[in-house]
Write a protein that holds these residues in place. Structure first.
Motif, PDB file in Angstrom:
ATOM      1  N   ASP A 111      48.667  50.390 -18.190  1.00 38.57           N
ATOM      2  CA  ASP A 111      48.417  50.494 -19.456  1.00 38.57           C
ATOM      3  C   ASP A 111      48.721  49.772 -20.432  1.00 38.57           C
ATOM      4  O   ASP A 111      49.503  48.802 -20.476  1.00 38.57           O
ATOM      5  N   LEU A 112      47.036  49.182 -20.764  1.00 40.50           N
ATOM      6  CA  LEU A 112      47.422  47.790 -21.752  1.00 40.50           C
ATOM      7  C   LEU A 112      47.477  48.023 -22.937  1.00 40.50           C
ATOM      8  O   LEU A 112      47.416  47.023 -23.319  1.00 40.50           O
ATOM      9  N   VAL A 113      47.875  48.832 -23.537  1.00 38.12           N
ATOM     10  CA  VAL A 113      48.656  48.689 -25.321  1.00 38.12           C
ATOM     11  C   VAL A 113      49.773  48.567 -24.550  1.00 38.12           C
ATOM     12  O   VAL A 113      50.416  46.756 -24.842  1.00 38.12           O
ATOM     13  N   SER A 114      50.868  48.771 -23.541  1.00 40.17           N
ATOM     14  CA  SER A 114      52.332  48.170 -22.764  1.00 40.17           C
ATOM     15  C   SER A 114      51.926  47.055 -22.727  1.00 40.17           C
ATOM     16  O   SER A 114      53.020  46.044 -22.871  1.00 40.17           O
ATOM     17  N   LEU A 115      51.119  46.708 -22.068  1.00 42.96           N
ATOM     18  CA  LEU A 115      50.654  44.673 -21.201  1.00 42.96           C
ATOM     19  C   LEU A 115      50.523  44.193 -22.484  1.00 42.96           C
ATOM     20  O   LEU A 115      51.284  43.048 -22.786  1.00 42.96           O
ATOM     21  N   VAL A 116      49.714  44.715 -23.285  1.00 39.40           N
ATOM     22  CA  VAL A 116      49.310  43.741 -24.194  1.00 39.40           C
ATOM     23  C   VAL A 116      50.742  43.358 -25.423  1.00 39.40           C
ATOM     24  O   VAL A 116      51.108  42.303 -25.280  1.00 39.40           O
ATOM     25  N   ASN A 130      55.407  27.142 -33.723  1.00 35.98           N
ATOM     26  CA  ASN A 130      54.645  26.939 -34.496  1.00 35.98           C
ATOM     27  C   ASN A 130      53.533  27.866 -35.387  1.00 35.98           C
ATOM     28  O   ASN A 130      52.796  27.580 -36.350  1.00 35.98           O
ATOM     29  N   ALA A 131      54.716  28.382 -36.103  1.00 42.33           N
ATOM     30  CA  ALA A 131      54.720  29.131 -37.130  1.00 42.33           C
ATOM     31  C   ALA A 131      53.331  29.800 -37.420  1.00 42.33           C
ATOM     32  O   ALA A 131      52.764  30.036 -38.765  1.00 42.33           O
ATOM     33  N   VAL A 132      53.136  30.770 -36.517  1.00 43.88           N
ATOM     34  CA  VAL A 132      51.782  31.404 -36.844  1.00 43.88           C
ATOM     35  C   VAL A 132      52.387  33.128 -35.832  1.00 43.88           C
ATOM     36  O   VAL A 132      53.375  32.893 -35.166  1.00 43.88           O
ATOM     37  N   GLU A 133      51.922  34.199 -37.221  1.00 46.86           N
ATOM     38  CA  GLU A 133      52.443  35.481 -37.154  1.00 46.86           C
ATOM     39  C   GLU A 133      51.555  36.347 -36.071  1.00 46.86           C
ATOM     40  O   GLU A 133      49.912  36.034 -36.446  1.00 46.86           O
ATOM     41  N   ILE A 134      52.276  36.889 -34.956  1.00 47.55           N
ATOM     42  CA  ILE A 134      50.860  37.203 -33.862  1.00 47.55           C
ATOM     43  C   ILE A 134      51.292  39.359 -34.164  1.00 47.55           C
ATOM     44  O   ILE A 134      52.652  39.571 -34.473  1.00 47.55           O
ATOM     45  N   ILE A 135      50.391  39.768 -34.790  1.00 46.82           N
ATOM     46  CA  ILE A 135      50.258  41.391 -35.304  1.00 46.82           C
ATOM     47  C   ILE A 135      49.139  41.365 -34.706  1.00 46.82           C
ATOM     48  O   ILE A 135      48.067  41.512 -34.085  1.00 46.82           O
ATOM     49  N   VAL A 136      49.843  42.897 -33.683  1.00 48.55           N
ATOM     50  CA  VAL A 136      49.180  44.065 -32.928  1.00 48.55           C
ATOM     51  C   VAL A 136      48.571  45.584 -34.056  1.00 48.55           C
ATOM     52  O   VAL A 136      49.388  45.651 -34.867  1.00 48.55           O
ATOM     53  N   GLU A 137      47.253  45.470 -33.308  1.00 47.39           N
ATOM     54  CA  GLU A 137      47.098  46.199 -35.100  1.00 47.39           C
ATOM     55  C   GLU A 137      46.650  47.888 -33.509  1.00 47.39           C
ATOM     56  O   GLU A 137      46.824  47.194 -32.238  1.00 47.39           O
ATOM     57  N   GLY A 138      46.550  49.054 -34.583  1.00 48.48           N
ATOM     58  CA  GLY A 138      46.532  50.245 -33.437  1.00 48.48           C
ATOM     59  C   GLY A 138      47.542  50.390 -33.271  1.00 48.48           C
ATOM     60  O   GLY A 138      49.328  50.262 -33.338  1.00 48.48           O
ATOM     61  N   ASP A 139      47.496  52.174 -32.704  1.00 52.58           N
ATOM     62  CA  ASP A 139      48.901  52.929 -32.480  1.00 52.58           C
ATOM     63  C   ASP A 139      49.448  52.946 -31.246  1.00 52.58           C
ATOM     64  O   ASP A 139      49.110  51.335 -29.988  1.00 52.58           O
ATOM     65  N   ASP A 140      50.218  52.899 -30.322  1.00 52.20           N
ATOM     66  CA  ASP A 140      50.910  53.050 -29.326  1.00 52.20           C
ATOM     67  C   ASP A 140      50.990  53.349 -27.736  1.00 52.20           C
ATOM     68  O   ASP A 140      51.147  53.586 -27.070  1.00 52.20           O
ATOM     69  N   ALA A 141      49.800  54.612 -28.253  1.00 52.00           N
ATOM     70  CA  ALA A 141      49.278  55.639 -27.501  1.00 52.00           C
ATOM     71  C   ALA A 141      48.853  54.715 -26.081  1.00 52.00           C
ATOM     72  O   ALA A 141      47.741  53.507 -26.538  1.00 52.00           O
ATOM     73  N   PRO A 142      49.415  54.988 -25.177  1.00 51.03           N
ATOM     74  CA  PRO A 142      49.024  54.492 -23.754  1.00 51.03           C
ATOM     75  C   PRO A 142      47.601  54.398 -23.952  1.00 51.03           C
ATOM     76  O   PRO A 142      46.751  55.512 -23.779  1.00 51.03           O
ATOM     77  N   ILE A 143      46.773  53.467 -23.221  1.00 52.42           N
ATOM     78  CA  ILE A 143      45.202  53.420 -22.431  1.00 52.42           C
ATOM     79  C   ILE A 143      45.613  53.273 -21.601  1.00 52.42           C
ATOM     80  O   ILE A 143      45.967  51.838 -20.997  1.00 52.42           O
ATOM     81  N   PHE A 144      45.033  53.531 -20.614  1.00 56.39           N
ATOM     82  CA  PHE A 144      45.029  53.242 -19.044  1.00 56.39           C
ATOM     83  C   PHE A 144      43.126  52.473 -18.707  1.00 56.39           C
ATOM     84  O   PHE A 144      42.727  53.684 -18.667  1.00 56.39           O
ATOM     85  N   ALA A 145      43.599  51.594 -17.667  1.00 60.13           N
ATOM     86  CA  ALA A 145      42.884  51.246 -16.835  1.00 60.13           C
ATOM     87  C   ALA A 145      42.924  50.880 -15.466  1.00 60.13           C
ATOM     88  O   ALA A 145      43.935  50.713 -15.298  1.00 60.13           O
ATOM     89  N   PRO A 146      42.226  50.805 -14.602  1.00 62.51           N
ATOM     90  CA  PRO A 146      42.230  50.043 -12.998  1.00 62.51           C
ATOM     91  C   PRO A 146      42.817  48.915 -13.456  1.00 62.51           C
ATOM     92  O   PRO A 146      41.474  48.050 -14.675  1.00 62.51           O
TER      93      PRO A 146
END
Ligand code: ADP
Length: 265
Positions: A111-116, A130-146
Motif C-alpha cells: 500500500d503506497l499511501v501508508s508507505l509514504v 530544518n524548519a521545513v513542513e512536510i505535507i501529504v496531499e490526497g486522501d488516506d485510501a490505500p493504493i496497492f501496487a506490486p
C-alpha cells in the motif's frame, strides 16, 4: 568508436593473405571507464574522512594530549567523519543490493499511501530540525501496487530527505499522490507520487546527470548536509526494478519536482 583489430594469416586458393577482424569495443571501453571512475570516486570519498580521523588521532596522542577541551572537540569531529564513512558504506551496500536484484520482479503487494505516510513520519524530526513542513496531499485510501516495501520506502525517504536538505527553511515539501486508470507512462493503471520542494531548484544542465553515482551540483553543500551523492542513483535503480518511471523537473529559484510513476498491475 574504438576498435579492437585482430589479424590472422589465411591461405586462399594457394595464395597467402591476411584476415583482419575489427570489433567495435566502444561500449566495453565505456563500461570499463565507468567502473574505473566509480572505484576512484569511492576511494576518494572514503579517504578524505579517514585521513581526517587518522590526523586527529595523532593530534590527540601528541600535541593535544593534556588538553581535555581540544580532545573533546577532536573526538566530536572524528565521530562525524566516521558517521560519514558509515553512511557511504551503507549507501554502497544498498546500491549493490539493488543492482543485483534488478532482474527479480518484486512480489509483495504494497500500500503506497501508508508507505509514504510512514516515510514522512520517520522524517518529521529531521524536517522540524530544518524548519521545513512536510505535507501529504490526497486522501488516506490505500493504493496497492506490486513492489518491494523496503526499497520503495528508501525511494521516498531519499526524495523527501533531499526535499528537506535542499529545500528552504520556512517552506514546505509537498507530496502529491494520485492513482490513474491510464497512466501515460505505461498505458495502464498506475500510481504517481510527486515530491515537490520550494528550494533553490536545479539548473537544467544538471538534471540528466543527477542519477549518476556521485554526481552532485554542489559537492560542498551535499557533504555538509551528510549526503553521499548516491541517493538518486539508488532511487533510479529501484524504480527500474519496479518497471516504473522517474522524472525530475525544476525551476531554478523556485523549486523542484521529483515524480515517481509505478504500474499498479
Ligand atoms: P546527495 O547525497 O548529494 O544528496 P543525491 O544522489 O541524493 O546525493 O542527489 C544528487 C545531487 O542532486 C545532490 O548533490 C544535489 O546537488 C541535487 N539534488 C537532489 N535533490 C535535490 C533537490 N530537491 N533540490 C535541489 N537539488 C537537489
Amino acid at each position: 568508436a574504438t576498435y579492437d583489430v585482430r589479424c590472422s594469416p589465411v591461405t586462399v586458393e594457394g595464395q597467402g593473405g591476411a584476415l583482419l577482424c575489427f570489433e567495435d569495443i566502444s561500449a566495453r571501453e565505456q563500461a570499463e571507464q565507468i567502473r574505473r571512475d566509480f572505484v576512484a570516486n569511492v576511494s576518494h570519498e572514503l579517504k578524505t574522512p579517514l585521513t581526517a580521523v587518522l590526523g586527529f588521532i595523532e593530534t590527540i596522542r601528541g600535541p593535544a594530549k593534556d588538553d581535555a577541551e581540544a580532545r573533546d572537540r577532536f573526538l566530536e569531529i572524528m565521530s562525524r567523519e566516521a558517521e560519514r564513512m558509515n553512511r557511504l558504506v551503507r549507501d554502497l551496500l544498498s546500491l549493490s543490493r539493488v543492482e543485483s536484484d534488478e532482474r527479480v520482479r518484486p512480489a509483495e503487494r504494497v500500500d503506497l499511501v501508508s508507505l509514504v505516510q510512514s516515510a514522512v513520519l520517520t522524517l518529521r524530526p529531521f524536517a522540524d530540525e530544518n524548519a521545513v513542513e512536510i505535507i501529504v496531499e490526497g486522501d488516506d485510501a490505500p493504493i496497492f501496487a506490486p513492489g518491494d516495501s523496503d526499497q520503495l520506502t528508501q525511494v521516498f525517504t531519499n526524495l523527501i530527505e533531499n526535499g528537506v536538505k535542499y529545500g528552504a527553511s520556512g517552506k514546505t515539501v509537498r507530496i502529491e499522490i494520485s492513482a490513474s486508470e491510464r497512466e501515460m507512462a505505461f498505458r495502464g493503471p498506475g500510481i504517481r507520487i510527486d515530491v515537490v520542494d520550494q528550494g533553490e531548484g536545479i539548473d537544467p544542465v544538471h538534471i540528466p546527470r543527477l542519477t549518476e553515482r556521485f554526481y552532485r551540483v554542489d559537492g560542498h553543500r551535499s557533504r555538509e548536509m551528510g549526503g553521499t551523492g548516491l541517493g538518486l542513483a539508488i532511487v533510479k535503480h529501484i524504480i527500474n526494478r519496479h518497471r516504473g518511471r522517474f522524472r525530475i523537473e525544476s525551476i531554478p529559484g523556485k523549486g523542484s519536482r521529483f515524480s515517481v510513476m509505478l504500474p499498479v498491475r
